[in-house]
Write a protein that holds these residues in place. Structure first.
Motif, short mmCIF file in Angstrom:
data_model
loop_
_atom_site.label_atom_id
_atom_site.label_comp_id
_atom_site.label_asym_id
_atom_site.label_seq_id
_atom_site.Cartn_x
_atom_site.Cartn_y
_atom_site.Cartn_z
N TYR A 76 7.35 2.28 5.71
CA TYR A 76 7.46 3.53 4.95
C TYR A 76 8.93 3.88 4.70
CZ TYR A 76 2.56 4.96 5.95
OH TYR A 76 1.20 5.07 6.02
N ASP A 87 4.79 1.64 -2.67
CA ASP A 87 4.34 0.26 -2.84
C ASP A 87 5.04 -0.58 -1.78
OD1 ASP A 87 3.61 -2.26 -3.54
OD2 ASP A 87 4.33 -2.15 -5.62
N ARG A 89 4.50 -3.68 -0.79
CA ARG A 89 4.33 -5.13 -0.90
C ARG A 89 5.60 -5.88 -0.52
NH1 ARG A 89 2.11 -6.18 -6.54
NH2 ARG A 89 1.15 -4.27 -5.77
N SER A 101 -3.43 -6.38 1.80
CA SER A 101 -3.74 -5.15 1.06
C SER A 101 -2.50 -4.33 0.76
CB SER A 101 -4.73 -4.29 1.87
OG SER A 101 -4.10 -3.76 3.02
N HIS A 102 -1.44 -4.54 1.56
CA HIS A 102 -0.18 -3.80 1.42
C HIS A 102 -0.37 -2.30 1.58
CE1 HIS A 102 1.46 -7.57 0.07
NE2 HIS A 102 0.61 -7.61 -0.93
N ARG A 103 -1.48 -1.92 2.21
CA ARG A 103 -1.71 -0.51 2.49
C ARG A 103 -1.44 -0.24 3.96
NH1 ARG A 103 -7.30 1.53 0.14
NH2 ARG A 103 -8.09 -0.06 1.57
N ASN A 104 -0.91 0.93 4.22
CA ASN A 104 -0.49 1.26 5.57
C ASN A 104 -1.32 2.45 6.06
OD1 ASN A 104 0.86 1.79 7.95
ND2 ASN A 104 2.89 1.61 7.06
N TRP A 289 -1.72 10.05 2.13
CA TRP A 289 -3.09 9.54 2.13
C TRP A 289 -3.73 9.66 0.74
CZ3 TRP A 289 -4.65 12.30 7.31
CH2 TRP A 289 -4.35 11.45 8.37
N MET A 292 -2.19 6.86 -1.42
CA MET A 292 -2.50 5.48 -1.05
C MET A 292 -3.99 5.19 -0.98
SD MET A 292 0.44 4.66 1.82
CE MET A 292 0.26 2.88 1.68
N PHE A 293 -4.80 6.21 -0.63
CA PHE A 293 -6.22 5.96 -0.41
C PHE A 293 -7.13 6.82 -1.28
CE2 PHE A 293 -3.96 4.95 3.53
CZ PHE A 293 -4.36 3.65 3.73
#
Length: 416
Positions: A76, A87, A89, A101-104, A289, A292-293
């Protein structure tokens, strides 16, 4: 000088250890002079000086590398500094972590708390380009060292603040030994020295702020102190979202005052200020959140592990505390002593027990329902709220002098 030497060690190596010891001891001497100038006698200043002295070996030899979840937390911060986006990635690629997924899913509180020191390092590193240094990538050892040093600084600050808060229930020596046990007899020791790249040192600091804000609110339940308590709870939520349950501590305090009456306007306004400040402090996480989600609130790790992440109908209540695999009391017997002390404290301060017990029980239940319930590091945020029990238990022993409390402290092993 302490910070400069610590950040330089990944480059220079262990040859800096003598200089670090010298700088730390000089700082200790300066602290002694400062306390004396404030009018404190040696006996009164000794607990503060002793705690500072105990922290020196951790300062000198703590890890300066990010591992495991530390990479997720730092991604982050690296992305915000260098890319100004969410992003992640390229951040994961630079940090050497395979995340398709490159999601945290990890919370952003620890990176926010780390950011002042990391930003200072970043500014210095950018300034070095004027003298021929190359452009930084954000994964250099000095950035990782800044994260780990920031965790140590927050953890140390939390210990000093906790020791001061415990003097409400015990005299200075008992508060000191209780603080030491909360450090070396809980997961905090491991996450300040071995894995400071994780969020638990910052979590402990934020939890201590909640405890102190609650005590201030208890003494004077006005709107400003309620707002401060809400902000502290919001910060703790940012660092470890599951610790948001500790909002119940100041909320119950105000709720009890509201129920008693007869003046309900004051407690009502304070309760609104508490909730409002919590929401404002928690807003950065809600926005992340959402970005990202696509949802403002979620159970973070459930995104990764699905429905099996939590088994609400089959909690491992006994195992979480007593299992040889990873029970809290088995790994950290000092926390069992703290629980016994809380039971004794109830006879002297039933009000504290009435307000903290729901949060402790909820934390126990939530941790016991997670599929890897044996990872007792999740109790780190509850340690400061168990500490008054330790202070109460150690009060008679601390009156005998230094030897018996020191021997008792040495007999409490801690695994991990």
């Amino acid at each position: 000088m302490l910070a400069i030497l610590d950040l330089a060690r990944p480059y220079v190596g262990p040859e800096l250890r003598p200089w670090q010891w010298a700088a730390a001891l000089a700082t200790l001497a300066a602290l002694g002079v400062a306390l004396r100038e404030r009018g404190l006698r040696l006996r009164e200043a000794l607990p503060t000086l002793a705690l500072a002295a105990f922290l020196i070996p951790t300062y000198v030899d703590h890890s300066r590398n990010m591992e495991s979840d530390g990479i997720h937390y730092y991604s982050y911060l690296r992305s915000a500094l260098f890319d100004r986006d969410l992003d992640l990635r390229n951040d994961y690629e630079l940090l050497g972590w395979a995340n398709p997924s490159h999601r945290n899913v990890l919370p952003i509180g620890a990176p926010i708390l780390w950011s002042p020191l990391v930003l200072a390092v970043h500014v210095a590193r950018e300034a070095a380009r004027l003298f021929g240094a190359g452009a930084p990538s954000g994964v250099e050892p000095v950035y990782q060292g800044a994260v780990c040093l920031a965790t140590l600084a927050y953890g140390a600050a939390g210990l000093f603040l906790l020791s001061d808060a415990l003097r409400r229930w015990a005299f200075a020596a008992a508060a000191f030994w209780a603080t030491v046990l909360c450090w070396i007899g809980s997961p905090l020791r491991f996450y300040l020295s071995v894995l400071p790249g994780l969020a638990h040192g910052a979590e402990f600091f934020a939890a201590v702020l909640v405890l102190r804000a609650y005590l201030a609110l208890r003494d004077r339940p006005d709107v400003p102190r309620a707002a401060w308590a809400g902000a502290a709870c919001g910060l703790l939520f940012l660092v470890r979202s599951q610790d948001g349950i500790l909002l119940s501590l100041p909320a119950l305090e105000l709720g009890l005052r509201l129920a008693r009456g007869p003046d309900r306007r004051g407690p009502t306004r304070a309760l609104l200020a508490l909730i409002g400040a919590f929401v404002v402090a928690a807003l950065p996480q809600i926005l992340v959140w959402q970005a990202m989600f696509g949802v403002p609130l979620l159970i973070p790790h459930k995104v990764l592990h699905g429905a099996q992440f939590m088994h609400l109908d089959h909690p491992e209540l006994a195992g979480t505390l007593l299992s040889p695999r990873g029970g809290l009391f088995v790994n950290y017997p000092a926390m069992l002593a703290a629980t016994v002390g809380l039971a004794l404290l109830a006879f002297r301060d039933g009000r504290y027990m009435a307000t903290i017990l729901p949060a402790l029980l909820a934390g126990w239940y939530v941790n016991s329902t997670i599929f890897d319930w044996y990872h007792v590091r999740r109790f780190t945020g509850l340690v400061p709220f168990l500490a008054p029990g330790l202070a109460r238990l150690l009060t008679p022993l601390a009156r005998t002098g230094v030897v018996l409390p020191a021997l008792l402290t040495a007999t409490f092993p801690a695994k991990g």
